[in-house]
Design an enzyme around this catalytic site. Structure first.
Site, short mmCIF file in Angstrom:
data_model
loop_
_atom_site.label_atom_id
_atom_site.label_comp_id
_atom_site.label_asym_id
_atom_site.label_seq_id
_atom_site.Cartn_x
_atom_site.Cartn_y
_atom_site.Cartn_z
N VAL A 125 36.84 45.85 47.92
CA VAL A 125 36.81 44.53 47.30
C VAL A 125 37.79 43.54 47.94
CG1 VAL A 125 35.89 45.26 45.08
CG2 VAL A 125 38.37 45.34 45.47
N ASN A 175 39.69 44.51 37.99
CA ASN A 175 40.68 45.53 37.70
C ASN A 175 41.27 46.17 38.95
OD1 ASN A 175 41.97 47.91 36.19
ND2 ASN A 175 40.42 48.94 37.46
N SER A 201 49.79 42.13 35.09
CA SER A 201 50.85 43.12 34.93
C SER A 201 52.07 42.45 34.34
CB SER A 201 51.23 43.74 36.29
OG SER A 201 52.39 44.53 36.17
N TYR A 223 54.20 43.91 44.89
CA TYR A 223 53.37 44.00 43.69
C TYR A 223 53.63 42.83 42.74
CZ TYR A 223 51.13 46.17 39.60
OH TYR A 223 50.33 46.45 38.52
N LYS A 258 50.72 40.16 41.57
CA LYS A 258 50.33 40.01 40.17
C LYS A 258 50.69 38.62 39.63
CE LYS A 258 48.25 43.86 39.09
NZ LYS A 258 46.82 43.86 38.68
#
Length: 253
Positions: A67, A93, A147, A161, A165
Protein backbone atom coordinates in the site's frame (compact mmCIF):
# COMPACT_ATOMS: atom_id res chain seq x y z
CA UNK A 1 -26.29 -3.02 17.53
CA UNK A 2 -27.48 -2.53 13.96
CA UNK A 3 -25.49 0.35 12.53
CA UNK A 4 -27.12 0.18 9.12
CA UNK A 5 -23.97 -1.02 7.38
CA UNK A 6 -25.33 -4.25 5.93
CA UNK A 7 -24.39 -4.59 2.27
CA UNK A 8 -21.77 -1.85 2.42
CA UNK A 9 -18.33 -2.52 0.96
CA UNK A 10 -15.24 -1.75 3.04
CA UNK A 11 -11.56 -1.82 2.14
CA UNK A 12 -9.39 -2.62 5.18
CA UNK A 13 -5.62 -2.37 4.81
CA UNK A 14 -3.75 -4.84 6.97
CA UNK A 15 -7.16 -6.31 7.69
CA UNK A 16 -6.16 -9.86 8.59
CA UNK A 17 -4.10 -9.21 11.69
CA UNK A 18 -4.05 -7.06 14.81
CA UNK A 19 -6.13 -3.88 14.84
CA UNK A 20 -7.03 -4.42 11.19
CA UNK A 21 -8.47 -7.80 12.07
CA UNK A 22 -10.56 -6.19 14.79
CA UNK A 23 -11.90 -3.70 12.22
CA UNK A 24 -12.65 -6.46 9.71
CA UNK A 25 -14.50 -8.49 12.34
CA UNK A 26 -16.58 -5.55 13.58
CA UNK A 27 -17.58 -4.59 10.02
CA UNK A 28 -18.40 -8.21 9.19
CA UNK A 29 -20.64 -8.39 12.26
CA UNK A 30 -22.57 -5.45 10.79
CA UNK A 31 -22.95 -7.24 7.43
CA UNK A 32 -20.29 -5.39 5.43
CA UNK A 33 -18.59 -7.11 2.53
CA UNK A 34 -14.82 -6.72 2.73
CA UNK A 35 -11.76 -6.21 0.58
CA UNK A 36 -8.84 -7.11 2.84
CA UNK A 37 -5.51 -5.78 1.60
CA UNK A 38 -2.19 -7.12 2.83
CA UNK A 39 1.33 -7.90 1.68
CA UNK A 40 0.85 -11.63 2.23
CA UNK A 41 -1.60 -14.19 3.59
CA UNK A 42 -0.36 -16.96 5.85
CA UNK A 43 -2.50 -19.94 6.77
CA UNK A 44 -3.75 -18.30 9.98
CA UNK A 45 -5.11 -15.29 8.08
CA UNK A 46 -6.70 -17.49 5.40
CA UNK A 47 -8.48 -19.50 8.11
CA UNK A 48 -9.70 -16.25 9.66
CA UNK A 49 -11.09 -15.04 6.32
CA UNK A 50 -12.85 -18.37 5.80
CA UNK A 51 -14.42 -18.02 9.26
CA UNK A 52 -15.64 -14.50 8.41
CA UNK A 53 -17.44 -15.81 5.33
CA UNK A 54 -19.00 -18.75 7.14
CA UNK A 55 -19.96 -17.00 10.38
CA UNK A 56 -21.35 -13.75 8.96
CA UNK A 57 -22.43 -14.78 5.45
CA UNK A 58 -20.45 -11.98 3.86
CA UNK A 59 -18.15 -11.84 0.85
CA UNK A 60 -14.43 -11.26 1.43
CA UNK A 61 -12.04 -10.33 -1.35
CA UNK A 62 -8.37 -11.06 -0.60
CA UNK A 63 -6.03 -8.59 -2.26
CA UNK A 64 -2.24 -8.72 -2.10
CA UNK A 65 -0.63 -5.31 -2.42
CA UNK A 66 2.05 -3.00 -1.10
CA UNK A 67 0.00 0.00 0.00
CA UNK A 68 3.00 2.31 -0.30
CA UNK A 69 2.86 1.77 -4.08
CA UNK A 70 0.55 4.06 -6.05
CA UNK A 71 0.35 1.55 -8.89
CA UNK A 72 -0.61 -1.35 -6.62
CA UNK A 73 -3.20 0.79 -4.84
CA UNK A 74 -4.86 1.62 -8.13
CA UNK A 75 -5.04 -2.10 -8.81
CA UNK A 76 -6.69 -2.61 -5.41
CA UNK A 77 -9.45 -0.17 -6.34
CA UNK A 78 -9.80 -1.63 -9.81
CA UNK A 79 -10.24 -5.17 -8.48
CA UNK A 80 -12.57 -4.12 -5.67
CA UNK A 81 -14.86 -2.23 -8.04
CA UNK A 82 -14.79 -5.07 -10.56
CA UNK A 83 -15.86 -7.50 -7.82
CA UNK A 84 -18.37 -5.42 -5.85
CA UNK A 85 -19.29 -2.53 -8.13
CA UNK A 86 -18.96 0.02 -5.34
CA UNK A 87 -16.89 1.07 -2.32
CA UNK A 88 -18.40 2.73 0.76
CA UNK A 89 -15.75 2.59 3.48
CA UNK A 90 -11.98 2.79 3.77
CA UNK A 91 -10.10 1.73 6.90
CA UNK A 92 -6.46 2.87 6.73
CA UNK A 93 -4.82 0.54 9.20
CA UNK A 94 -1.60 -0.67 7.54
CA UNK A 95 1.61 0.65 9.02
CA UNK A 96 4.92 -0.30 10.51
CA UNK A 97 6.63 0.43 13.78
CA UNK A 98 9.47 2.82 14.37
CA UNK A 99 13.05 2.10 13.39
CA UNK A 100 14.62 2.34 16.82
CA UNK A 101 17.68 4.50 16.41
CA UNK A 102 18.75 7.83 17.90
CA UNK A 103 17.63 10.61 15.60
CA UNK A 104 21.14 11.58 14.52
CA UNK A 105 21.84 7.98 13.42
CA UNK A 106 18.77 7.62 11.19
CA UNK A 107 19.42 7.13 7.50
CA UNK A 108 17.29 8.45 4.68
CA UNK A 109 16.23 4.86 4.02
CA UNK A 110 15.14 4.45 7.66
CA UNK A 111 13.03 7.58 7.44
CA UNK A 112 11.39 6.63 4.15
CA UNK A 113 10.69 3.07 5.22
CA UNK A 114 8.39 4.21 8.03
CA UNK A 115 6.84 7.21 6.26
CA UNK A 116 5.96 5.23 3.15
CA UNK A 117 3.99 2.51 4.92
CA UNK A 118 2.59 4.46 7.85
CA UNK A 119 1.82 7.87 6.29
CA UNK A 120 2.08 7.73 2.51
CA UNK A 121 -0.17 4.67 2.28
CA UNK A 122 -2.96 6.60 4.03
CA UNK A 123 -2.51 9.46 1.58
CA UNK A 124 -2.53 7.22 -1.50
CA UNK A 125 -5.46 5.09 -0.32
CA UNK A 126 -7.50 8.13 0.73
CA UNK A 127 -6.81 10.02 -2.48
CA UNK A 128 -8.07 7.13 -4.61
CA UNK A 129 -11.12 6.70 -2.40
CA UNK A 130 -12.00 10.39 -2.55
CA UNK A 131 -11.56 10.45 -6.33
CA UNK A 132 -13.94 7.53 -6.67
CA UNK A 133 -16.57 9.08 -4.37
CA UNK A 134 -16.36 12.46 -6.08
CA UNK A 135 -16.61 11.00 -9.60
CA UNK A 136 -19.61 8.84 -8.67
CA UNK A 137 -21.13 11.53 -6.43
CA UNK A 138 -21.30 9.03 -3.59
CA UNK A 139 -20.90 9.58 0.14
CA UNK A 140 -18.19 7.66 1.93
CA UNK A 141 -16.34 7.22 5.18
CA UNK A 142 -12.61 6.99 5.90
CA UNK A 143 -11.19 5.92 9.26
CA UNK A 144 -7.46 6.33 9.80
CA UNK A 145 -5.70 4.38 12.53
CA UNK A 146 -3.54 6.93 14.36
CA UNK A 147 -1.45 6.57 17.52
CA UNK A 148 -1.14 8.19 20.90
CA UNK A 149 2.52 8.73 19.93
CA UNK A 150 1.29 11.56 17.70
CA UNK A 151 0.04 13.41 20.78
CA UNK A 152 2.15 12.36 23.73
CA UNK A 153 5.21 10.16 24.08
CA UNK A 154 8.10 9.59 26.42
CA UNK A 155 9.66 6.78 24.40
CA UNK A 156 13.14 7.20 23.03
CA UNK A 157 14.42 6.58 19.48
CA UNK A 158 10.89 6.80 18.10
CA UNK A 159 11.02 9.85 15.83
CA UNK A 160 10.23 8.08 12.57
CA UNK A 161 6.98 6.66 13.95
CA UNK A 162 5.94 9.78 15.85
CA UNK A 163 6.40 11.89 12.73
CA UNK A 164 4.47 9.50 10.50
CA UNK A 165 1.53 9.24 12.89
CA UNK A 166 1.45 13.01 13.47
CA UNK A 167 1.35 13.39 9.70
CA UNK A 168 -1.55 10.93 9.57
CA UNK A 169 -3.40 13.05 12.12
CA UNK A 170 -2.85 16.16 9.98
CA UNK A 171 -3.99 14.24 6.91
CA UNK A 172 -7.16 13.22 8.74
CA UNK A 173 -8.00 16.80 9.70
CA UNK A 174 -7.14 18.28 6.32
CA UNK A 175 -9.07 15.78 4.20
CA UNK A 176 -12.02 15.91 6.60
CA UNK A 177 -12.21 19.66 6.21
CA UNK A 178 -12.08 19.54 2.41
CA UNK A 179 -14.39 16.60 1.84
CA UNK A 180 -17.17 17.16 4.38
CA UNK A 181 -19.24 19.24 1.90
CA UNK A 182 -19.28 16.23 -0.44
CA UNK A 183 -20.58 13.77 2.13
CA UNK A 184 -17.19 12.12 2.62
CA UNK A 185 -16.45 11.88 6.31
CA UNK A 186 -12.92 11.34 7.61
CA UNK A 187 -12.01 10.47 11.19
CA UNK A 188 -9.20 8.88 13.14
CA UNK A 189 -8.88 6.41 15.98
CA UNK A 190 -6.15 6.66 18.61
CA UNK A 191 -5.36 3.22 20.05
CA UNK A 192 -3.35 2.79 23.21
CA UNK A 193 -1.70 -0.47 24.19
CA UNK A 194 -3.44 -3.11 22.09
CA UNK A 195 -3.00 -6.80 22.79
CA UNK A 196 -2.73 -8.65 19.48
CA UNK A 197 -1.34 -11.95 18.23
CA UNK A 198 2.12 -10.38 18.26
CA UNK A 199 2.08 -8.02 21.22
CA UNK A 200 1.82 -8.42 25.00
CA UNK A 201 1.43 -12.22 25.35
CA UNK A 202 -0.34 -13.31 28.53
CA UNK A 203 2.00 -14.58 31.22
CA UNK A 204 4.98 -12.62 29.95
CA UNK A 205 6.75 -10.61 32.67
CA UNK A 206 6.91 -7.47 30.53
CA UNK A 207 3.22 -7.81 29.70
CA UNK A 208 2.29 -7.93 33.37
CA UNK A 209 4.50 -4.93 34.18
CA UNK A 210 2.78 -2.94 31.43
CA UNK A 211 -0.69 -4.06 32.49
CA UNK A 212 -0.08 -2.78 36.01
CA UNK A 213 0.67 0.70 34.61
CA UNK A 214 -2.53 1.00 32.56
CA UNK A 215 -5.32 3.16 34.07
CA UNK A 216 -7.95 0.53 33.23
CA UNK A 217 -5.73 -2.34 34.30
CA UNK A 218 -6.16 -4.06 30.95
CA UNK A 219 -4.96 -3.91 27.36
CA UNK A 220 -7.25 -2.85 24.54
CA UNK A 221 -8.55 -5.66 22.33
CA UNK A 222 -8.54 -5.21 18.53
CA UNK A 223 -12.31 -5.78 18.37
CA UNK A 224 -12.81 -2.78 20.70
CA UNK A 225 -11.01 -0.58 18.18
CA UNK A 226 -12.99 -2.21 15.38
CA UNK A 227 -16.34 -1.45 16.95
CA UNK A 228 -15.44 2.22 17.24
CA UNK A 229 -14.37 2.19 13.58
CA UNK A 230 -17.68 0.62 12.54
CA UNK A 231 -19.60 3.24 14.50
CA UNK A 232 -17.64 6.05 12.86
CA UNK A 233 -18.53 4.63 9.44
CA UNK A 234 -22.24 4.61 10.20
CA UNK A 235 -24.90 7.29 9.95
CA UNK A 236 -25.00 7.27 13.76
CA UNK A 237 -21.77 9.26 13.54
CA UNK A 238 -22.92 11.62 10.79
CA UNK A 239 -21.85 14.69 12.79
CA UNK A 240 -18.43 13.33 13.73
CA UNK A 241 -15.95 14.78 11.25
CA UNK A 242 -12.19 15.17 11.61
CA UNK A 243 -12.14 13.64 15.06
CA UNK A 244 -9.31 11.68 16.63
CA UNK A 245 -11.27 9.36 18.91
CA UNK A 246 -9.29 8.49 22.01
CA UNK A 247 -9.42 4.72 22.51
CA UNK A 248 -6.22 4.62 24.54
CA UNK A 249 -7.74 3.32 27.76
CA UNK A 250 -6.86 6.48 29.64
CA UNK A 251 -3.17 6.47 28.72
CA UNK A 252 -3.44 9.98 27.28
CA UNK A 253 -4.87 11.48 30.48
Amino acid sequence: MDLGLKGKVAIVTGGGRGIGKGCSTALAEEGCNLAIVDLSYDNEVLIYIKELREKYGIDVLELTADVSSEEQIEEVYKQTLAHYGKIDILINNAGRGSIRKPFHELTTEDWRAVQEITLNSQFFMSRSFVKYCREKERPGSIVNVLSKSAFTTNSKDNTTYISAKMGAYGLTKGVANEMAPYGIRVNGIVPGYVQTERTYPDGDARTERMRALLPTGKFTKPIEIGKVAAFLCSDCASQIIGAAVDCSGGTML
